[in-house]
Design an enzyme around this catalytic site. Structure first.
Site, short mmCIF file in Angstrom:
data_model
loop_
_atom_site.label_atom_id
_atom_site.label_comp_id
_atom_site.label_asym_id
_atom_site.label_seq_id
_atom_site.Cartn_x
_atom_site.Cartn_y
_atom_site.Cartn_z
N ASP A 187 8.24 -1.51 -7.64
CA ASP A 187 7.34 -0.46 -8.10
C ASP A 187 7.95 0.23 -9.31
O ASP A 187 9.16 0.51 -9.32
CB ASP A 187 7.07 0.53 -6.96
CG ASP A 187 5.86 1.39 -7.22
OD1 ASP A 187 4.84 1.24 -6.52
OD2 ASP A 187 5.91 2.23 -8.15
N ILE A 188 7.13 0.53 -10.30
CA ILE A 188 7.63 1.16 -11.53
C ILE A 188 8.08 2.60 -11.27
O ILE A 188 8.88 3.15 -12.04
CB ILE A 188 6.52 1.11 -12.62
CG1 ILE A 188 7.12 1.20 -14.01
CG2 ILE A 188 5.45 2.16 -12.39
CD1 ILE A 188 6.15 0.82 -15.12
N GLY A 231 -5.06 7.41 -1.66
CA GLY A 231 -4.32 7.43 -2.91
C GLY A 231 -4.22 6.08 -3.59
O GLY A 231 -3.34 5.89 -4.44
N GLN A 232 -5.11 5.15 -3.23
CA GLN A 232 -5.07 3.85 -3.94
C GLN A 232 -5.36 4.09 -5.41
O GLN A 232 -6.37 4.71 -5.77
CB GLN A 232 -6.08 2.86 -3.35
CG GLN A 232 -5.96 1.48 -4.00
CD GLN A 232 -6.86 0.41 -3.37
OE1 GLN A 232 -7.60 0.68 -2.43
NE2 GLN A 232 -6.79 -0.79 -3.90
N SER A 233 -4.47 3.61 -6.26
CA SER A 233 -4.63 3.84 -7.70
C SER A 233 -4.81 2.53 -8.46
O SER A 233 -5.31 2.55 -9.59
CB SER A 233 -3.43 4.61 -8.26
OG SER A 233 -2.24 3.89 -8.06
N HIS A 260 -2.67 -4.55 -2.44
CA HIS A 260 -1.21 -4.69 -2.47
C HIS A 260 -0.61 -4.01 -1.26
O HIS A 260 -1.12 -3.01 -0.76
CB HIS A 260 -0.63 -4.11 -3.76
CG HIS A 260 -1.07 -2.72 -4.06
ND1 HIS A 260 -2.29 -2.44 -4.64
CD2 HIS A 260 -0.47 -1.51 -3.85
CE1 HIS A 260 -2.42 -1.13 -4.78
NE2 HIS A 260 -1.33 -0.54 -4.30
N LEU A 261 0.51 -4.56 -0.84
CA LEU A 261 1.26 -4.01 0.28
C LEU A 261 2.54 -3.40 -0.29
O LEU A 261 3.29 -4.07 -1.00
CB LEU A 261 1.60 -5.13 1.25
CG LEU A 261 2.19 -4.73 2.59
CD1 LEU A 261 1.18 -3.91 3.41
CD2 LEU A 261 2.61 -5.97 3.39
N HIS A 262 2.76 -2.11 0.03
CA HIS A 262 4.02 -1.47 -0.35
C HIS A 262 5.07 -1.82 0.71
O HIS A 262 4.79 -1.74 1.92
CB HIS A 262 3.90 0.06 -0.35
CG HIS A 262 2.97 0.62 -1.38
ND1 HIS A 262 3.43 1.24 -2.52
CD2 HIS A 262 1.62 0.68 -1.45
CE1 HIS A 262 2.40 1.66 -3.24
NE2 HIS A 262 1.29 1.35 -2.61
P1 5GP Z 1 -1.35 2.55 -4.87
O1 5GP Z 1 -1.23 3.99 -5.29
O2 5GP Z 1 -2.57 1.90 -5.49
O3 5GP Z 1 -1.23 2.30 -3.41
O4 5GP Z 1 -0.07 1.84 -5.48
C1 5GP Z 1 0.01 1.45 -6.82
C2 5GP Z 1 1.47 1.42 -7.18
O5 5GP Z 1 1.59 0.72 -8.40
C3 5GP Z 1 2.09 2.80 -7.42
O6 5GP Z 1 3.15 3.01 -6.48
C4 5GP Z 1 2.59 2.75 -8.86
O7 5GP Z 1 3.84 3.39 -9.04
C5 5GP Z 1 2.67 1.25 -9.12
N1 5GP Z 1 2.46 0.87 -10.50
C6 5GP Z 1 1.52 1.38 -11.35
N2 5GP Z 1 1.60 0.76 -12.55
C7 5GP Z 1 2.63 -0.12 -12.46
C8 5GP Z 1 3.20 -1.06 -13.39
O8 5GP Z 1 2.78 -1.20 -14.54
N3 5GP Z 1 4.24 -1.80 -12.94
C9 5GP Z 1 4.73 -1.68 -11.67
N4 5GP Z 1 5.78 -2.47 -11.35
N5 5GP Z 1 4.22 -0.82 -10.77
C10 5GP Z 1 3.17 -0.05 -11.17
#
Ligand code: 5GP
Ligand code: ZN
Length: 113
Positions: free
Chosen positions: A31-32, A92-94, A99-101
């Protein structure tokens, strides 16, 4: 595949990522903005928006098994780890590519915020 989806672009290697595991089914990368010492995202190669629209049980299972494999490789099984799949706005899906964290390497609070 989606032309504009961020994670499809990472899968296609159009955008750099720190890839930790790749197989015919999934790509996993750090994760970034990591929320734990190990914070890896496991994504299917095909574009599926979220758990709500997912229908392929094998695809979903492959995400979970890949996370477990990465946890072993990262050495966090002894301490324990967590997998999380955020679905929709309240969770908080962004990024709308399922995807699975995988989070581990520190004590994780419960319940999550
Ligand atoms: P969500 O919030 O949708 O469950 O998780 C999305 C995740 O993607 C976030 O934890 C965010 O930090 C990560 N993310 C967003 N943009 C990028 C990117 O460009 N590269 C990587 N490696 N992770 C990203
Ligand atoms: Zn996608």
């Amino acid at each position: 595949m989606s032309d504009t989806c961020l994670f499809c672009r990472i899968v296609r290697k159009e955008i750099p990522a720190k890839i930790v595991l790749e197989n015919e089914h999934v790509v996993a990368f750090r994760d970034i903005d990591p929320k734990a010492p190990t914070h890896v995202l496991v994504v299917p190669r095909e574009h599926v928006e979220s758990l709500d629209t997912a229908t392929d049980a094998t695809m979903l299972g492959n995400l979970v098994l890949a996370a477990a494999e990465i946890a072993r490789a990262e050495g966090i099984v002894g301490g324990g780890y967590r997998t999380v799949m955020n679905c929709g706005a309240d969770a908080g899906q962004s990024v709308y590519h399922v995807h699975l964290h995988l989070l581990g390497g520190r004590r994780l609070a419960w319940p999550p915020g």
